[in-house]
Motif scaffolding. Structure first.
Motif, short mmCIF file in Angstrom:
data_model
loop_
_atom_site.label_atom_id
_atom_site.label_comp_id
_atom_site.label_asym_id
_atom_site.label_seq_id
_atom_site.Cartn_x
_atom_site.Cartn_y
_atom_site.Cartn_z
N SER A 122 0.44 -1.48 0.61
CA SER A 122 0.13 0.13 -0.19
C SER A 122 0.50 1.28 0.24
N GLN A 123 0.57 2.74 -0.24
CA GLN A 123 0.95 3.46 -0.63
C GLN A 123 1.29 3.64 0.47
N ALA A 124 0.35 3.58 1.66
CA ALA A 124 0.36 4.43 2.79
C ALA A 124 1.84 3.60 3.67
N ALA A 125 1.71 2.68 3.29
CA ALA A 125 2.97 1.76 3.90
C ALA A 125 4.27 2.41 3.66
N ILE A 126 4.10 2.70 2.33
CA ILE A 126 5.79 3.25 2.01
C ILE A 126 5.51 4.11 3.15
N LEU A 127 5.18 5.23 2.22
CA LEU A 127 4.90 6.26 2.66
C LEU A 127 5.72 6.34 4.50
N GLU A 128 4.91 5.46 5.22
CA GLU A 128 5.71 5.84 6.89
C GLU A 128 6.53 5.58 6.49
N LEU A 129 7.02 4.29 5.53
CA LEU A 129 8.62 3.43 5.90
C LEU A 129 9.28 4.80 5.51
N ALA A 147 11.35 4.40 -1.85
CA ALA A 147 11.24 5.85 -3.16
C ALA A 147 10.91 4.83 -4.34
N LEU A 148 11.77 3.84 -4.99
CA LEU A 148 11.87 3.22 -5.80
C LEU A 148 10.31 2.24 -5.74
N LEU A 149 9.93 2.21 -4.84
CA LEU A 149 8.45 1.27 -4.20
C LEU A 149 7.50 2.26 -4.80
N LEU A 150 7.51 3.52 -4.85
CA LEU A 150 6.39 4.76 -4.43
C LEU A 150 6.08 4.70 -5.36
N THR A 151 7.52 4.71 -6.78
CA THR A 151 7.08 4.82 -7.57
C THR A 151 6.59 4.04 -8.69
N LEU A 152 6.65 2.85 -8.39
CA LEU A 152 6.18 1.91 -9.44
C LEU A 152 5.07 1.22 -8.73
N SER A 153 4.76 2.34 -7.79
CA SER A 153 4.10 1.15 -6.66
C SER A 153 1.81 1.41 -7.25
N ARG A 154 0.88 1.03 -8.00
CA ARG A 154 0.04 1.01 -8.53
C ARG A 154 -0.89 0.09 -8.45
N ASN A 155 -2.23 -0.03 -8.72
CA ASN A 155 -3.65 0.17 -8.38
C ASN A 155 -3.53 -2.05 -8.75
N GLY A 156 -4.69 -2.52 -8.59
CA GLY A 156 -4.28 -3.97 -9.04
C GLY A 156 -3.89 -4.82 -8.28
N LEU A 209 21.22 -3.69 5.36
CA LEU A 209 20.30 -3.16 3.74
C LEU A 209 21.12 -1.57 4.34
N GLY A 210 20.64 -0.56 5.32
CA GLY A 210 21.11 -0.26 5.74
C GLY A 210 20.19 1.21 5.70
N LEU A 211 19.79 2.48 6.78
CA LEU A 211 19.16 3.38 6.00
C LEU A 211 19.16 4.36 5.10
N LYS A 212 20.03 3.69 4.26
CA LYS A 212 20.29 4.77 2.81
C LYS A 212 19.47 4.14 1.19
N LYS A 213 19.85 2.44 1.98
CA LYS A 213 19.05 2.49 0.36
C LYS A 213 17.63 1.56 1.41
N LEU A 214 17.53 2.11 2.32
CA LEU A 214 16.36 1.64 2.87
C LEU A 214 14.95 2.69 2.33
N PHE A 215 16.37 3.57 2.09
CA PHE A 215 14.85 5.02 1.35
C PHE A 215 14.70 4.98 0.12
#
Length: 420
Positions: A220-227, A289-298, A279-285
């Motif tokens: 979910s986008q909400a979970a990604i944004l919270e992360l 960000a990449l997940l948010l870019t690619l997130s989609r409905n469905g 993974l570390g904070l830098k790569k987690l960020f």
């Protein structure tokens, strides 16, 4: 670079199933016809044109691949790039030793423009990426790039035999790059290229691009944004782990990515906490960000993910009543991954080939064995009011109805809070 316009077999899944991505791959083979790598093509694009987002999606989907077969195994991944995408943060999430970036020419480029691009290309190669170019790099305008070439692709569909001979000779004198004959469609083309010293080949003569169906579990986008928010605030490992526990899609994506061959680890990661710390904070960020870019409905209905989260929390709470923290962590993993088959549209056994989980977790998910299996049966019984299974599992675990009902209410309340 290669832009095969081969006919693509009909997709076997509905066109509107946005949890399914279609990637075509074509083998690159050596003179013994052993596969040394695959060039990937995104067959899921709905619009024309090749963009930076296309490249990002292709690499990320390859690494987070959740299909019934291994997409690239331990071989090299050849990926067509745009110059725009080369500075993308997604490249920091993968093991560069596995990836060949195919760099396009600049058209009618001036020497100054070629020189201006050199630092970025050199930095990528210094980080360990392999760089591939087409035969344009052998022109004088691209002399600055020539020392960076690990591979040079020679397109047999556009190069006459006499041109090919000149280019092979020039490349042999001025570069250490391996030469790849592409668009090899006949035995005569193969014999001609091979006789002139080319050792790598790609084209229909060996294999046309094959489609690989890969399913994506979309968080979910909400979970990604919270992360992303927690990472930016440099939150603790425990806080970040809690976010992963809230979203089954987020958890699956992280575990799949960090244990993929493209990440280059020598040991398997089996817990969210390990994954976050490694993974570390830098790569987690960057990953978020990449997940948010690619997130989609469905994808699967939201209720599937919600049920998985409640199961995970219920099983964790009950495990804490009778076991130690380590088994409680595994109980949560069992619960949150217990609906992977529904999320991915494949049997559970196939889904578990895509991620690494401890043997007790696997036994619980596949055969309902051990204390974790009993906890999963109990959690399912709570959902469907199966009194016989409820009583049997509760007795096996020495848990009272009050303990179970109390934990179930807490799990439901916890899931409601995190879904707000």
């Amino acid at each position: 670079m290669s832009s095969l316009s081969s006919p693509v077999p009909p997709m076997l899944t509905p066109a509107n199933d946005s949890s399914v991505a279609m990637i075509a791959r074509q083998a690159i083979v050596n003179s013994q016809q052993a596969v040394v790598g695959y060039e990937l093509f995104n067959r899921s694009r709905t619009g024309p044109g090749h963009t930076a987002a296309t490249d990002v999606a292709l690499v990320f989907t390859a690494l987070s691949h959740a299909g019934a077969e291994d997409l690239v195994g331990s071989t090299l991944i050849f990926v067509n790039c745009t110059h725009e995408s080369l500075s993308g943060g997604h490249l920091e999430l993968i093991d560069p030793d596995k990836v060949v970036l195919e760099i396009p020419p600049l058209g009618h480029a001036a020497t100054e423009e070629v020189s201006a691009r050199y630092p970025m290309l050199a930095a990528l190669r210094e980080r360990g990426f392999h760089l591939a170019f087409n035969h344009t790099i052998l022109q004088s305008a691209y002399a600055a790039w020539l020392p960076l070439a690990d591979y040079i692709k020679l397109d047999l569909s556009v190069l006459a035999p006499d041109q090919l001979a000149v280019l092979i000779s020039y490349a042999g004198r001025h570069t250490q790059a391996e030469l790849v004959a592409e668009k090899v469609e006949t035995a005569q083309q193969y014999d001609m290229a091979s006789s002139q010293g080319i050792d790598l080949f790609q084209g229909y003569w060996f294999a046309k691009p094959s489609l690989v169906q890969t399913r994506l579990v979309s968080p979910s986008q909400a979970a990604i944004l919270e992360l992303i928010s927690l990472v930016r605030k440099q939150a603790s490992t425990e806080e970040i782990e809690e976010v992963l526990k809230k979203d089954a899609g987020l958890a699956f994506n992280l575990m799949r990515l960090i244990n993929s061959s493209g990440f280059g680890l020598t040991r398997e990661i089996t817990s969210f906490r390990q994954a976050v710390m490694l993974l570390g904070l830098k790569k987690l960020f960057r990953w978020g960000a990449l997940l948010l870019t690619l997130s989609r409905n469905g994808g699967p209905p939201p209720s599937v993910g919600s049920t998985a989260v409640v199961r995970g929390r219920l099983m964790e709470l009950l495990a804490l009543e009778i076991f130690d923290q380590e088994l409680a962590d595994e109980a949560f993993v069992v619960g949150i991954f217990s609906l992977l088959d529904a999320m991915l549209g494949m049997p559970m056994e196939s889904a578990l080939h895509l991620i690494t989980v401890p043997e007790p977790v696997s036994n619980a998910l596949l055969r309902r064995e051990g204390p974790l299996g009993a906890l999963l049966q109990l959690a399912q019984a709570c959902e469907n009011s199966d009194e016989a299974t409820f009583e049997t599992a509760a007795a096996a675990l020495n848990l009272s109805s009050a303990q179970i009902n109390g934990a179930h209410l807490k799990a439901l309340a916890w899931a409601d809070r995190i879904g707000e």
